[in-house]
Design a protein around this motif. Structure first.
Motif, PDB file in Angstrom:
ATOM      1  N   GLU A 197      10.388  -7.955  -3.156  1.00 39.21           N
ATOM      2  CA  GLU A 197       9.483  -6.839  -3.411  1.00 39.21           C
ATOM      3  C   GLU A 197      10.156  -5.788  -4.301  1.00 39.21           C
ATOM      4  OE1 GLU A 197       5.860  -5.133  -2.116  1.00 39.21           O
ATOM      5  OE2 GLU A 197       6.964  -4.959  -0.247  1.00 39.21           O
ATOM      6  N   GLN A 218       9.395  -4.766  -8.349  1.00 41.26           N
ATOM      7  CA  GLN A 218       9.118  -3.345  -8.518  1.00 41.26           C
ATOM      8  C   GLN A 218       7.803  -2.925  -7.884  1.00 41.26           C
ATOM      9  OE1 GLN A 218      10.033  -3.686 -12.646  1.00 41.26           O
ATOM     10  NE2 GLN A 218      11.730  -2.258 -12.412  1.00 41.26           N
ATOM     11  N   SER A 219       7.427  -3.653  -6.839  1.00 38.70           N
ATOM     12  CA  SER A 219       6.237  -3.237  -6.108  1.00 38.70           C
ATOM     13  C   SER A 219       6.608  -2.396  -4.892  1.00 38.70           C
ATOM     14  CB  SER A 219       5.424  -4.454  -5.680  1.00 38.70           C
ATOM     15  OG  SER A 219       6.226  -5.395  -5.016  1.00 38.70           O
ATOM     16  N   GLU A 258       8.274   0.515  -4.973  1.00 39.80           N
ATOM     17  CA  GLU A 258       8.144   1.953  -5.260  1.00 39.80           C
ATOM     18  C   GLU A 258       6.728   2.460  -4.979  1.00 39.80           C
ATOM     19  OE1 GLU A 258      10.098   2.943  -8.892  1.00 39.80           O
ATOM     20  OE2 GLU A 258       9.262   4.955  -8.905  1.00 39.80           O
ATOM     21  N   PRO A 259       5.682   1.801  -5.531  1.00 40.46           N
ATOM     22  CA  PRO A 259       4.341   2.276  -5.171  1.00 40.46           C
ATOM     23  C   PRO A 259       4.042   2.119  -3.683  1.00 40.46           C
ATOM     24  CG  PRO A 259       4.214   0.261  -6.494  1.00 40.46           C
ATOM     25  CD  PRO A 259       5.627   0.735  -6.555  1.00 40.46           C
ATOM     26  N   LEU A 260       4.570   1.063  -3.074  1.00 35.47           N
ATOM     27  CA  LEU A 260       4.298   0.855  -1.647  1.00 35.47           C
ATOM     28  C   LEU A 260       4.851   2.004  -0.811  1.00 35.47           C
ATOM     29  CD1 LEU A 260       3.228  -1.156   0.521  1.00 35.47           C
ATOM     30  CD2 LEU A 260       5.555  -2.029   0.681  1.00 35.47           C
ATOM     31  N   LEU A 261       6.082   2.416  -1.157  1.00 39.10           N
ATOM     32  CA  LEU A 261       6.712   3.469  -0.357  1.00 39.10           C
ATOM     33  C   LEU A 261       6.088   4.834  -0.598  1.00 39.10           C
ATOM     34  CD1 LEU A 261      10.498   2.521  -0.463  1.00 39.10           C
ATOM     35  CD2 LEU A 261       8.796   2.000   1.252  1.00 39.10           C
ATOM     36  N   SER A 262       5.303   4.975  -1.677  1.00 35.87           N
ATOM     37  CA  SER A 262       4.681   6.280  -1.921  1.00 35.87           C
ATOM     38  C   SER A 262       3.322   6.388  -1.236  1.00 35.87           C
ATOM     39  CB  SER A 262       4.546   6.524  -3.427  1.00 35.87           C
ATOM     40  OG  SER A 262       3.578   5.661  -3.972  1.00 35.87           O
ATOM     41  N   LEU A 263       2.962   5.371  -0.449  1.00 40.57           N
ATOM     42  CA  LEU A 263       1.686   5.430   0.264  1.00 40.57           C
ATOM     43  C   LEU A 263       1.826   6.211   1.576  1.00 40.57           C
ATOM     44  CD1 LEU A 263       0.331   1.798  -0.136  1.00 40.57           C
ATOM     45  CD2 LEU A 263      -0.289   3.832  -1.409  1.00 40.57           C
ATOM     46  N   PRO A 264       0.698   6.779   2.042  1.00 39.56           N
ATOM     47  CA  PRO A 264       0.767   7.531   3.299  1.00 39.56           C
ATOM     48  C   PRO A 264       0.854   6.618   4.513  1.00 39.56           C
ATOM     49  CG  PRO A 264      -1.456   7.581   2.429  1.00 39.56           C
ATOM     50  CD  PRO A 264      -0.628   6.878   1.426  1.00 39.56           C
ATOM     51  N   LEU A 265       1.988   5.949   4.693  1.00 39.48           N
ATOM     52  CA  LEU A 265       2.205   5.212   5.932  1.00 39.48           C
ATOM     53  C   LEU A 265       3.688   5.241   6.249  1.00 39.48           C
ATOM     54  CD1 LEU A 265       1.979   1.347   5.597  1.00 39.48           C
ATOM     55  CD2 LEU A 265       2.218   2.819   3.636  1.00 39.48           C
ATOM     56  N   SER A 266       4.013   5.076   7.519  1.00 41.37           N
ATOM     57  CA  SER A 266       5.404   5.250   7.925  1.00 41.37           C
ATOM     58  C   SER A 266       6.229   4.049   7.475  1.00 41.37           C
ATOM     59  CB  SER A 266       5.495   5.408   9.435  1.00 41.37           C
ATOM     60  OG  SER A 266       5.246   4.168  10.056  1.00 41.37           O
ATOM     61  N   ARG A 267       7.523   4.303   7.278  1.00 37.48           N
ATOM     62  CA  ARG A 267       8.426   3.225   6.868  1.00 37.48           C
ATOM     63  C   ARG A 267       8.528   2.184   7.968  1.00 37.48           C
ATOM     64  NH1 ARG A 267      11.348   5.458   2.311  1.00 37.48           N
ATOM     65  NH2 ARG A 267       9.603   6.464   1.298  1.00 37.48           N
ATOM     66  N   GLU A 292      16.768   6.576   0.475  1.00 38.06           N
ATOM     67  CA  GLU A 292      16.171   6.448  -0.848  1.00 38.06           C
ATOM     68  C   GLU A 292      16.857   5.367  -1.676  1.00 38.06           C
ATOM     69  OE1 GLU A 292      18.013  10.202  -3.236  1.00 38.06           O
ATOM     70  OE2 GLU A 292      16.519  10.639  -1.710  1.00 38.06           O
ATOM     71  N   LEU A 300      15.403   1.912  -3.018  1.00 42.13           N
ATOM     72  CA  LEU A 300      14.667   1.709  -4.266  1.00 42.13           C
ATOM     73  C   LEU A 300      15.536   1.137  -5.379  1.00 42.13           C
ATOM     74  CD1 LEU A 300      12.421   4.864  -4.546  1.00 42.13           C
ATOM     75  CD2 LEU A 300      11.705   2.496  -4.288  1.00 42.13           C
ATOM     76  N   GLY A 311       4.260  -3.364 -11.063  1.00 41.99           N
ATOM     77  CA  GLY A 311       4.687  -3.818  -9.742  1.00 41.99           C
ATOM     78  C   GLY A 311       3.563  -4.324  -8.868  1.00 41.99           C
ATOM     79  N   TYR A 334      -3.877  -2.068  -0.749  1.00 40.54           N
ATOM     80  CA  TYR A 334      -3.541  -0.635  -0.742  1.00 40.54           C
ATOM     81  C   TYR A 334      -4.624   0.181  -0.046  1.00 40.54           C
ATOM     82  CZ  TYR A 334       0.803  -0.565  -3.319  1.00 40.54           C
ATOM     83  OH  TYR A 334       2.119  -0.705  -3.657  1.00 40.54           O
TER      84      TYR A 334
END
Ligand SMILES: Nc1ncnc2c1ncn2[C@@H]1O[C@H](COP(=O)(O)OP(=O)(O)OP(=O)(O)O)[C@@H](O)[C@H]1O
Ligand SMILES: [Mg+2]
Lengths: 388, 256
Positions: free
Chosen positions: A208, A212-213, A215-224, A384, A387, B95, B109
């Motif tokens: 993942e 490079q998918s 980065e967008p995934l981690l910027s979503l409103p959900l917990s790690r 961080e 990434l 990505g 998403y």
């Protein structure tokens, strides 16, 4: 329940990947058991003699010993004529063994002097040795019969000559041979778990990041944590599927080719395989966590493959180490993941009694290890640096 | 609305010990600017100027060493979930997942942002319509062209109807027609009242699209104004000359 969304997506995504499917569904569950179990069955068939099976024996000068021929016949051996060049024929495997009866055989028997017999055998050829063992066993019985007839004839109880009666009672369920055979099951289980989750774990973590998918995934409103547990859940599903299939194929293999190992001490029947699977089940969680965490530490899929490739040695280590060192199953070895499952599964296969506290210790130790690994993975995903 | 105040971020130089002198790369230094709702703000700077790092800090992916920033009032180093809910972020590289179709990529998403199955389907349908993706919506993304990938990534960033949208060099690798199409979409979004932050190293593009421009060079904001404002302040007629003037030298690009 975002983690379920992540989990379902990773499963669907990886079901579309041929490599993942090959390793999860074919390599661990089908190819490995066939290779290992198959060679076991084959070598077993080669070594064990089936006295009920009718076979032929080339005999030179059969007419000189009609009683012997009858005796062979009653032991499922049909006598046929020997080839012209005996040595040549046996050496090249055209004939397995040849029994040569000399002209003076009957006379020697009558005179009660040792009657000579020649057995031509090629000891380098397993089939030839096996055939010769069968013939010799039958000849031994024949000799004993003659001996007791002679003794009885002279009014002596044949038992007089049996000064000793040695009865071998092999109680070592942990004999070297038995252990090797018994450790095949834990080996297959653990290998199939590792292989089942290997590609999915790499694809969902290091893969993942490489695509490079992440980065967008981690910027979503959900917990790690939801992300980590989703990926963990998907890996766990594949690991479980792979080892379940392995259980089924081991059971099927030994059902289709039933072989009696160590006088029936070793069993791969339904109950044994089920028991072994249940004893190994805490490892499903542990190995999935190990796969996820190790590939989350690495920076690329290549690196992940290298690390996890090296890690494959871990499931193999007990397999080899336990062959040379007799590490007893004690409370001290039980808390260790993999080692304890090796020992527990061996005991299960050998039909030994397993103390409940061993099972409890093994499960607790393995699940604690799992919790630690998952905590590490969650921490890695909160940094961080994940990434880059 | 985005408000950035004195953002600063350093990275450790790879392979250099912590204690060594010069062990840090200063990627972003004292970056302050604002981006308003209903307008397009351009973050213009050469390669390595710190555009992506700035956007990553705003997207809560990396935390600033010092300084603060808020997205619609939510602090990027405090209430990260609130920030992420307001924000649609399209990073430098699309990505997207090659084994999923365009629709599935966006649907994933949508579900992660908390939409129900039904809602997600409807929303994805709207986006496919809005971004003109019907021709390839149900194809697996493995062979997508750059323009198709960008559309999917943009759809993904918009799926939860964020008020603020950040795009990191979205026109990279797009042809003229695709670039025009994308500009049209961005203008529409701004017209609907969204706040748009758009990073680029291409002057013409920023000049053509942006209402408000922040020039970033070597990790610092060199100038922030409307296009007209920047041209008057630097006494130039062309953004390129204005850029050189504003960053103080023509060698900036080689410096970093
Ligand atoms: N994770 C990192 N580790 C080390 N250095 C980094 C890291 N990320 C960025 N940098 C450095 O910070 C500086 C700014 O990088 P950044 O990616 O923000 O530039 P940019 O303006 O986006 O450039 P481009 O137009 O090439 O995308 C560069 O010198 C880069 O090498
Ligand atoms: Mg960049």
């Amino acid at each position: 329940m975002s983690f379920l969304v992540v989990m379902v997506k990773e499963i669907v995504d990886n079901l579309r990947d041929r490599q993942t499917l090959f390793y999860a569904l074919l390599f661990g569950p089908v190819l490995l058991p066939l290779i290992l179990g198959g060679s076991l069955v084959a070598s077993f068939k080669q070594l064990s003699i089936d006295f009920d099976e009718v076979s032929t024996l080339s005999v030179v000068n059969a007419s000189s010993a009609p009683n012997l021929v009858d005796f062979l016949y009653s032991n499922n051996i049909d006598v046929v004529d020997a080839p012209d060049d005996i040595d040549q024929s046996v050496r090249y495997g055209d004939t397995l063994v040849v029994l040569e009866i000399p002209e003076d055989f009957s006379e020697a028997l009558r005179n009660a002097s040792p009657a000579p017999l020649t057995l031509h055998v090629n000891s380098a050829d397993k089939k030839s040795s096996k055939a010769s063992r069968r013939v010799r066993t039958i000849l031994n019985v024949y000799e004993q019969t003659i001996n007791s007839l002679r003794l009885q004839h002279r009014g002596i109880d044949p038992a007089t000559f049996n000064a000793l009666q040695v009865i071998e009672n092999d109680v070592s369920s942990e004999g070297a041979n038995g252990q090797l055979l018994a450790s095949i099951l834990p080996f297959l289980f653990i290998m199939s778990m590792v292989m089942g989750g290997y590609y999915l774990a790499i694809d969902t973590t290091a893969g993942e990041r490489e695509r490079q998918s992440l980065e967008p995934l981690l910027s979503l409103p959900l917990s790690r944590a939801a992300i980590v547990f989703g990926k963990y859940g998907a890996t766990l599903a594949f690991v479980t599927l792979s080892s379940l299939l392995t259980a089924i194929s081991v059971y099927t293999l030994f059902r289709v080719f039933p072989i009696e190992l160590l006088n029936g001490q070793i069993r791969f029947d339904g109950a044994t395989v089920t028991r072994a699977f249940l004893l190994a089940s805490p490892l499903l969680f542990f190995i999935s966590a190990l796969l996820i965490t190790v590939s989350a530490i690495t920076r690329s899929t290549k690196e992940a493959q290298t690390y996890l490739g090296l890690m494959m040695i871990i499931p193999m280590a007990p397999f080899f180490v336990l062959q040379f060192l007799t590490v007893r199953s004690t409370s001290a070895t039980m808390p260790y993941p993999m080692l304890s499952q090796y020992q527990l599964l061996e005991s299960a296969v050998l039909g030994n009694k397993i103390p409940w506290h061993h099972i409890a210790l093994s499960a607790t130790g393995t699940l604690l290890g799992t919790a630690l690994l998952l905590a590490l993975a969650s921490w890695l995903y909160r940094r961080e640096r994940i990434l880059s | 609305m985005i408000v950035a105040n004195d953002l600063r971020k350093c990275f450790k130089r790879p392979g250099v010990r912590k204690s060594a002198k010069n062990s840090d790369i200063v990627a972003v230094d004292n970056v302050s600017f604002t981006a308003d709702d209903g307008s397009i703000t351009g973050l213009l700077g050469p390669n390595g100027a710190g555009k992506s790092t700035t956007l990553r800090m705003l997207a809560t992916l990396v935390s600033p060493d010092s300084g603060t920033a808020t997205i619609d009032g939510a602090d990027v180093s405090g209430d990260v979930l609130a920030v992420r809910k307001q924000l649609g972020f399209m990073p430098h590289n699309a990505g997207i997942y090659p084994r999923l179709s365009a629709r599935e990529n966006i649907h994933y998403y949508a579900r992660l942002c908390g939409l129900g199955k039904q809602q997600a389907q409807e929303r994805v349908g709207q986006l496919i319509e809005q971004l003109d993706m019907k021709g390839f919506a149900d194809r697996r993304a493995a062979g997508f062209s750059q323009g198709q990938k960008t559309k999917v990534a943009l759809g993904r960033a918009l799926v939860h109807r964020p008020q603020t949208i950040m795009l990191d060099e979205p026109t990279n690798g797009l042809d003229v027609m695709a670039t025009r199409g994308l500009r049209e979409i961005i203008r529409q979004l701004a017209g609907d009242g969204h706040c748009i932050l758009f990073s680029s190293h291409i002057m013409q593009e920023v000049a053509a699209l942006c209402d408000h421009i922040a020039i970033i060079s070597a990790g610092r904001i060199a100038m922030e104004d409307t296009l007209q404002g920047i041209l008057t302040r630097t006494d130039q007629t062309d953004l390129e000359d204005a850029f050189v003037q504003a960053t103080g030298s023509a060698t900036t690009e080689q410096d970093v």
